[in-house]
Design an enzyme around this catalytic site. Structure first.
Site, PDB file in Angstrom:
ATOM      1  N   ASP A 140      -5.224 -12.575   4.506  1.00  0.00           N
ATOM      2  CA  ASP A 140      -6.286 -11.950   5.294  1.00  0.00           C
ATOM      3  C   ASP A 140      -7.690 -12.133   4.711  1.00  0.00           C
ATOM      4  OD1 ASP A 140      -5.222 -10.386   3.284  1.00  0.00           O
ATOM      5  OD2 ASP A 140      -4.873  -8.618   4.509  1.00  0.00           O
ATOM      6  N   HIS A 176       0.799  -1.241   0.000  1.00  0.00           N
ATOM      7  CA  HIS A 176       0.000   0.000   0.000  1.00  0.00           C
ATOM      8  C   HIS A 176       0.827   1.284   0.000  1.00  0.00           C
ATOM      9  CE1 HIS A 176      -3.620  -2.310   0.493  1.00  0.00           C
ATOM     10  NE2 HIS A 176      -3.310  -2.727   1.698  1.00  0.00           N
ATOM     11  N   HIS A 185      -6.825  -7.191   0.491  1.00  0.00           N
ATOM     12  CA  HIS A 185      -6.895  -5.770   0.147  1.00  0.00           C
ATOM     13  C   HIS A 185      -6.248  -5.541  -1.229  1.00  0.00           C
ATOM     14  CE1 HIS A 185      -6.863  -5.934   4.628  1.00  0.00           C
ATOM     15  NE2 HIS A 185      -7.823  -5.033   4.489  1.00  0.00           N
ATOM     16  N   ASP A 241      -3.551 -10.811  -1.503  1.00  0.00           N
ATOM     17  CA  ASP A 241      -4.011 -10.192  -0.252  1.00  0.00           C
ATOM     18  C   ASP A 241      -5.496  -9.810  -0.409  1.00  0.00           C
ATOM     19  OD1 ASP A 241      -2.283  -8.456   2.109  1.00  0.00           O
ATOM     20  OD2 ASP A 241      -4.309  -7.743   1.687  1.00  0.00           O
TER      21      ASP A 241
HETATM   22 ZN   LIG Z   1      -4.380  -7.002   3.428  1.00  0.00          ZN
END
Ligand SMILES: [Zn+2]
Length: 392
Positions: free
Chosen positions: A262, A137, A175, A173
């Site tokens: 996650d 990120h 995200h 992931d």
């Molecule tokens: Zn994540």
């Protein structure tokens, strides 16, 4: 060429720590390494340490003033002027706050991902794993989502230029892998692929199917945003078809995969309902793609994962076992209730906030089924088809 994969590990990874109760806890790397060692699947000769990334390397992705800010805010008592500016660099919120030694820890992590890529590109190893990495990120001019330096983007940029390599980045992931995507959005030689929970409901709020790259890079960006409460079958169906097609069309020289774990039902930060099964099966598909399309050249890095006791150690151990073709994986196919080593459970149970799992995989028959299961699966499949429309 040695046929032995390498495991990149630096003790500094544990220094990457925002504050005591912060959900991002690199202790999970140690827990995973210990689990792998308990089953005798990691030898001293496979472990390599690496140097920290220097400023020149970080500058491939990050702006000079941002690196300067990270360095200044790493001091024991930062200058008040820099503290005032922390906000503008994304380093002053509860999520990604500056901490002492932040530059050193983040640069060490970045160095680990570069070293993993170098090990594979030079032929020292067919595959390399760096569990400390995957901070996807971070942006050129700001920290975000627990990430200070974008180790994946820095390492990919380095490899692309040094070896003129086409790189396929696969982000599993939950995200969206936004920082890596935007770093290569106009680059036709780096295809960024991300499968994740839709940004409609989850940080960072991007990664929609119509984000496909720009200019020369159009078609070299793939997003597969899935609905909340997605389960194993749907996740794997979408992942398998989109990855196989993407790899076949793009024909990479190197695969770099990010293994945030996650999307597991136990993870406290997302809304997916997957089990350990996807963390056994995704590495296998990536491994096969690497041997089919790029002579096996495969680098894997860590990522998110906030149930550090019940989820991350098992998921990341399974990833390493896939990388080294460990026979236990075949055993798991026929014996899905195979037990974790008793010694590992004994060692950590006392510190764990949860009852540690007893088996490698989860018995999903004990979980209550999700409502709207078939509607979610249909929607995910539609999105997967759309995601493939312009890939090149
Ligand atoms: Zn994540």
């Amino acid at each position: 060429m040695s046929n032995q994969p390498v495991f990149v590990y630096n003790k500094e990874v544990l220094q990457y720590r925002f504050y005591q109760e912060h959900p991002f806890d690199q202790f999970r790397v140690l827990l995973a390494k210990d689990l792998i060692e308990q089953i005798g699947a990691l030898s001293e000769s496979q472990i390599v340490t690496s140097a920290s990334a220097n400023v020149e390397a970080l500058q491939r992705i990050h702006r000079e003033d941002y690196i300067q800010a990270v360095m200044q805010l790493s001091e024991e008592i930062p200058d008040p002027d820099w503290i005032l500016r922390a906000q503008q660099y994304g380093l002053h919120d509860e999520e990604t706050p500056y901490f002492r030694g932040m530059h050193e820890a983040a640069a060490s992590i970045t160095g680990g991902s570069i070293a993993a890529c170098e090990a594979v590109m030079t032929g020292r190893a067919p595959h390399a794993l760096h569990l400390g990495g995957g901070l996807h990120h971070a942006f050129p001019n700001k920290g975000a989502g627990f990430c200070v330096y974008n180790d994946a983007a820095v390492a990919i940029s380095h490899i692309r230029d040094k070896y003129q390599a086409r790189v396929l980045y696969i982000d599993t992931d939950v995200h969206h892998g936004d920082g890596v995507q935007w770093s290569f959005y106009t680059d036709p030689n780096v295809l960024t692929y991300s499968i994740h929970e839709t940004g409609k409901y989850l940080f960072p709020g991007t990664g929609f199917v119509n984000e496909r790259g720009e200019g020369e890079g159009f078609g070299a960006c793939v997003n597969v945003p899935l609905d909340p409460y997605t389960e194993d079958d749907s996740w794997m169906e979408c992942f398998k078809r989109t990855i196989e097609q993407t790899a076949a069309v793009f024909k990479p020289d190197l695969i770099v995969s990010q293994h945030g774990c996650d999307a597991h039902a136990f993870d406290p930060l997302s809304h997916m309902h997957c089990s350990m099964r996807i963390y056994k099966e995704m590495p296998r598909i990536i491994h096969e793609a690497a041997h089919t399309h790029c002579d096996g050249r495969w680098v894997a890095i860590g990522g998110g994962g906030y149930d550090i006791w019940r989820v991350v150690p098992r998921a990341w151990s399974l990833l390493w076992l896939e990388m080294i073709d460990h026979p236990m994986l075949q055993e798991l196919d026929s014996t899905p209730d195979l037990s974790l080593p008793e010694a590992w459970i004994q060692r950590w149970q006392e510190q764990s906030v949860h009852d540690l799992p007893q088996t490698w995989l989860d018995n999903v028959n004990l979980w209550s089924p999700m409502p709207r299961r078939s509607l979610i699966a249909e929607q995910n499949l539609r999105i997967s088809t759309l995601a493939m429309e312009y890939v090149r």
